[in-house]
Write an enzyme that holds these catalytic residues in place. Sequence first.
Site, PDB file in Angstrom:
ATOM      1  N   PHE A 145     -25.384 -31.879  36.187  1.00 12.13           N
ATOM      2  CA  PHE A 145     -24.331 -32.469  35.125  1.00 12.13           C
ATOM      3  C   PHE A 145     -23.246 -32.888  35.446  1.00 12.13           C
ATOM      4  O   PHE A 145     -22.414 -32.313  36.767  1.00 12.13           O
ATOM      5  CB  PHE A 145     -24.733 -30.896  33.851  1.00 12.13           C
ATOM      6  N   ASP A 230     -18.145 -31.554  42.963  1.00  9.07           N
ATOM      7  CA  ASP A 230     -17.718 -31.507  41.512  1.00  9.07           C
ATOM      8  C   ASP A 230     -17.430 -30.088  41.395  1.00  9.07           C
ATOM      9  O   ASP A 230     -18.287 -29.344  40.802  1.00  9.07           O
ATOM     10  CB  ASP A 230     -19.293 -32.087  40.963  1.00  9.07           C
ATOM     11  N   LYS A 259     -11.668 -29.910  33.614  1.00  9.90           N
ATOM     12  CA  LYS A 259     -11.217 -28.898  32.584  1.00  9.90           C
ATOM     13  C   LYS A 259      -9.913 -27.816  32.425  1.00  9.90           C
ATOM     14  O   LYS A 259      -9.432 -28.431  32.457  1.00  9.90           O
ATOM     15  CB  LYS A 259     -12.924 -28.236  32.905  1.00  9.90           C
TER      16      LYS A 259
HETATM   17  C1  LIG Z   1     -19.609 -30.564  36.674  1.00  7.80           C
HETATM   18  C2  LIG Z   1     -19.885 -30.859  35.308  1.00  7.80           C
HETATM   19  N1  LIG Z   1     -19.117 -32.231  35.906  1.00  7.80           N
HETATM   20  C3  LIG Z   1     -18.446 -33.261  34.718  1.00  7.80           C
HETATM   21  C4  LIG Z   1     -18.253 -32.452  33.947  1.00  7.80           C
HETATM   22  C5  LIG Z   1     -17.703 -34.248  32.475  1.00  7.80           C
HETATM   23  O1  LIG Z   1     -16.630 -32.842  32.371  1.00  7.80           O
HETATM   24  P1  LIG Z   1     -15.888 -34.332  31.204  1.00  7.80           P
HETATM   25  O2  LIG Z   1     -17.074 -33.166  30.270  1.00  7.80           O
HETATM   26  O3  LIG Z   1     -14.753 -33.636  30.719  1.00  7.80           O
HETATM   27  O4  LIG Z   1     -15.908 -35.917  31.229  1.00  7.80           O
HETATM   28  C6  LIG Z   1     -18.763 -31.790  33.407  1.00  7.80           C
HETATM   29  C7  LIG Z   1     -18.670 -30.967  32.109  1.00  7.80           C
HETATM   30  O5  LIG Z   1     -19.594 -30.456  31.201  1.00  7.80           O
HETATM   31  C8  LIG Z   1     -19.136 -30.573  34.249  1.00  7.80           C
HETATM   32  O6  LIG Z   1     -19.521 -29.159  34.105  1.00  7.80           O
END
Ligand SMILES: Cc1ncc(COP(=O)(O)O)c(C=O)c1O
Length: 401
Positions: A145, A230, A259
């Site tokens: 994700f 990530d 976040k």
């Molecule tokens: C590992 C990871 N990458 C990217 C994102 C995407 O972040 P955003 O919702 O701020 O676009 C999330 C969101 O849950 C995430 O958990």
Amino acid sequence: MTTVDSRTPDALADAERWTAHNYHPLPVVITDAEGAWVTDVDGRRYLDFLAGYSALNFGHRHPGLIAAAHAQLDRLTLTSRAFVHDQFADFCRGLAQLCDKDLVLPMNTGAEAVETAIKVARKWGYQVKGVPDGQATIIVAENNFHGRTTTIVSFSTDPDARNDFGPYTPGFTIVPYGDLDALTAAIDENTVAVLLEPIQGEAGVLVPPAGYLQGVRAACTENNVLMIADEIQSGLGRTGRTFAIEHEGVVPDMYVLGKALGGGIVPVSAVTADRDVLGVLKPGEHGSTFGGNPLACAVGAEVVRLLQTGEFQEKSEKLGHSLHEGLRAMPGVKAVRGRGLWAGVDIDPALMTGREACERLAENGVLVKDTHGSTIRLAPPLVVSEADLELALGKIRKVLS
Ligand SMILES: Cc1ncc(COP(=O)(O)O)c(C=O)c1O
């Protein structure tokens, strides 16, 4: 959960009436919050054990972060990157030093930061590695994700996230998460990067097998491939370290952060890397009107200062043991995964679904969110007290008994 004169049903109906149904929220309407606690329209209090999917690592309205935001609101909020503002260097320097990287590229949301990393990796591939034009590929993992943009959902393996949003962006190879042989076999001369979550959050807080991330690091180094971590959900103290990848002593070429970087106040994301990587971008090739704005930088710099103390990482590690031990000892729990104050809990499906568990927990004053099937995710703010953690564990035990 609602009483005769409850304000909750009307507030829920109103929200439902006026919004696209792209979420399925729990039936709780929050008005106020402090630390690990939130209050709803009827005055009921809940322990927030989701913490904005880790965006609230420092709790709701952390005094230092709120003070930084207030002070900045009174001075300057936006310039765009057409000009430089006085909060920019402080934030970028602090974050670069926290990551031990040369450079920072600030954006807003997590998905934007992932998109940034993808663009940088491709450009690096063409300009530095010498991949033929249009041939760059990036290896990603099953059940990943990384966000919701059209390029990112192109390499999602979740049908809900992906189906009906094509045509899809090419250039991604998907391999099973945690399988080093499969990942190594997928690398070829056009591979520019491997993009991974060091712990897969949305997938259910999946921790890869020991040695996997080290193996990925070695394979990337050997093949001149960028390793992109990530850490949007796993980073910034959540697992008991500043970055989850540190548990394996691994340093990626690029960190993707978001976040908690915005302190639960403003959306702040960033990519950090050394000059030989991030330096490939030239003026006009990438950007965002709000990326690195003064308010974001003031809050982000304060977040970095909080993390520099190590206090939150330590707390997450220490209380994480109590969280995991407490959950493992509970009836109806099939598996507990995670690190620090972060847990994916598989509940016996014969007992209830994840959604049912979350609804019952909310009725008992604890907010968490289900992910797939009978898995629930717990990520309390790192400011949670030991007593509140025990209180929540008691309520979870009651619901599962
Ligand atoms: C590992 C990871 N990458 C990217 C994102 C995407 O972040 P955003 O919702 O701020 O676009 C999330 C969101 O849950 C995430 O958990």
